[in-house]
Structure formats: structure tokens, C-alpha cells
Design a protein around this motif. Structure first.
Motif, short mmCIF file in Angstrom:
data_model
loop_
_atom_site.label_atom_id
_atom_site.label_comp_id
_atom_site.label_asym_id
_atom_site.label_seq_id
_atom_site.Cartn_x
_atom_site.Cartn_y
_atom_site.Cartn_z
N GLU A 127 -6.54 -0.54 5.59
CA GLU A 127 -5.60 -1.63 5.38
C GLU A 127 -4.22 -1.20 5.88
OE1 GLU A 127 -7.58 -4.06 1.72
OE2 GLU A 127 -6.02 -2.62 1.19
N SER A 128 -3.29 -2.12 5.88
CA SER A 128 -1.97 -1.82 6.44
C SER A 128 -1.23 -0.73 5.68
CB SER A 128 -1.11 -3.10 6.45
OG SER A 128 -0.93 -3.60 5.13
N ASP A 129 -1.51 -0.62 4.38
CA ASP A 129 -0.76 0.32 3.56
C ASP A 129 -1.61 1.45 2.98
OD1 ASP A 129 -2.20 -1.34 1.88
OD2 ASP A 129 -0.67 -1.32 0.31
N TYR A 172 -5.80 3.70 3.10
CA TYR A 172 -7.22 3.85 3.43
C TYR A 172 -7.97 3.99 2.12
CZ TYR A 172 -6.85 4.49 8.48
OH TYR A 172 -6.66 4.29 9.83
N LYS A 220 -2.62 7.12 0.70
CA LYS A 220 -1.44 6.45 1.21
C LYS A 220 -0.50 7.46 1.85
CE LYS A 220 -1.13 2.41 -1.86
NZ LYS A 220 -0.24 1.65 -2.77
N GLN A 236 4.45 4.33 3.52
CA GLN A 236 3.74 3.18 2.97
C GLN A 236 3.97 3.06 1.47
OE1 GLN A 236 -0.15 4.32 4.24
NE2 GLN A 236 0.00 3.28 6.22
#
Length: 242
Positions: free
Chosen positions: A212-214, A216, A234, A238
Motif C-alpha cells: 500500500e502507499s504507506d 507493506y 512502515k 510514511q
């Protein structure tokens, strides 16, 4: 009571960047807590004779800086709360100047190894470990939100090197295995792990990886898709942008 262990970073503990990784941080914390148990007379061998064990339910680890080869560090741990058969424990790592460079929260469960059911704590144990104020940090929930979308990776077997004295995969080994699915040079700032059930020798692990964008999220599952452990990673920027 607080327990402290001094250590110098060994060559065998570092990677190609001359630094330890997140799974090695887990090992330092694990070693510190097990040595405390040994020193208060509640160590591994005694628990084996009583058919009891402390099993880990979750980690939340934050690393501001990873120690390097040859560096002198201290590792500290202490219990801060007890509830029936649960133990709540903090950890931290400090450099030789007493600057805190990593810290953690963890939740453990006291277990009867014959039945694999929780067992109530003995008041004598609680007195021996004591209790200290909990560390100041942003505490995350024990349960990790699992994304709906994931990529299945190649299954692999559990081998003898993964197994500890409880005859299942050691909690640090899960983190090592999950970390293999991160991009190269991914700088982990926060790692959370939710342990679901134990993998044993010759089990096969079926990884599911979500990017995801922020964060794993890595699920290490059995053949039916039931997770042994869920691990969230993270990076620093992030985490701090939230």
C-alpha cells in the motif's frame, strides 16, 4: 523491575550495510527478556519442567537508528502490566551515550504447553518480575488491518534452523522471513507483528504480500490461507506523515 543487558554489535549480526536489521533487533529484545527470566529463577528449563511457556502475541517496534558493527549498546526490558494470563512488556535500546535508538511494546500470553491453553499467572511470578511505568510511545492496536488485495509468493518449507525450544518457529525467524518480501533498501521505521498460531518443522509457508502507499503487509499463511503471523512494515517518512 527493569533488566539491562550490555552488548557490542558482532560481525555475524550485521548485513551488507554494516548495520543490524529489524529481526536482529527482535533477537536482542528476546534475549534480554529471557535472561531476565533466567536471573529471577523463572527461566526456560524451569518452565519446561512445569510445562509452561510465555508465547508472544504481538510486537510494535520503532527504530530511530539501527546500530552498526562494533557499536556498544544496552538493551533494557520491563513489565508494565499484568492481566490474568497476559503480560505486557516494554523494551528499549540505548547507545553508549544513553540515547534511545529503538523501543517496543509487546504482549505475551502464559501458556500450558500440554493443552496449549492460557494459564493463570502465579502471584509469585508477578512479584518476581515486578511492574514499571510503561514507555512513552504511540501505542498501536494488537490486531493489524489486513488489505483485501495481495500477491501470492512462492511457498517454502519450515526447516530446523527456524525452530526454537518450544518446537515451533521462533518469533524473530518470522520477521526475518517476512522481511525478505520488502523492496531492496526499504528502511523500516516501525514493525508490527500479530502472531496467530505456531508453525512447526516441515510446515509449508504460503506468503501473501500487500503493498500500500504507506505500508507493506506480509501474511505468512498455511496451505488453507490461514495466517501464522501478520507483519506490517512502515518507513519513517510514511509513519511520520500520518
Amino acid at each position: 523491575m527493569k533488566y539491562k543487558m550490555n552488548h557490542r554489535i558482532c560481525y555475524s549480526e550485521i548485513g551488507a550495510d554494516h548495520l543490524v536489521n529489524i529481526s536482529q533487533i527482535v533477537r536482542y529484545f528476546q534475549n534480554c527478556s529471557t535472561f531476565q527470566s533466567e536471573d529471577i529463577g523463572r527461566g526456560v528449563h524451569l518452565l519446561e519442567t512445569e510445562h509452561r511457556a510465555w508465547l508472544l502475541l504481538s510486537w510494535q517496534i520503532i527504530v530511530d537508528r539501527y546500530p552498526a558493527f562494533g557499536e556498544e549498546i544496552s538493551v533494557e526490558t520491563w513489565a508494565y502490566d499484568w492481566k490474568k494470563f497476559y503480560g505486557y512488556r516494554n523494551f528499549c535500546i540505548k547507545d553508549r551515550d544513553e540515547h534511545q535508538i529503538a523501543y517496543a511494546n509487546s504482549i505475551w500470553i502464559y501458556t500450558n504447553t500440554d493443552t496449549m491453553l492460557p494459564d493463570e499467572l502465579d502471584p509469585k511470578d508477578l512479584e518476581a518480575y515486578g511492574s514499571e511505568p510503561r514507555i512513552e510511545m504511540k501505542y498501536a492496536p494488537r490486531k493489524i488491518r489486513v488489505p483485501k488485495n495481495y500477491e501470492e509468493k512462492t511457498p517454502f518449507p519450515i526447516i530446523r534452523a527456524h525452530i526454537d525450544t518450544n518446537h515451533h518457529v521462533n518469533n524473530a525467524q518470522y520477521i526475518e522471513l517476512a522481511g525478505e518480501f520488502l523492496p531492496e533498501h526499504y528502511e523500516i521505521y516501525q514493525m508490527r507483528a500479530e502472531y496467530k498460531h505456531a508453525a512447526v518443522l516441515h510446515d509449508r509457508i504460503y506468503p501473501r504480500v500487500s503493498a500500500e502507499s504507506d505500508r507493506y503487509v506480509v501474511q505468512l499463511c498455511n496451505e488453507n490461507g490461514v495466517p501464522y503471523v501478520i507483519v506490517e512494515f512502515k518507513e519513517k517518512e510514511q509513519e511520520q506523515s500520518e
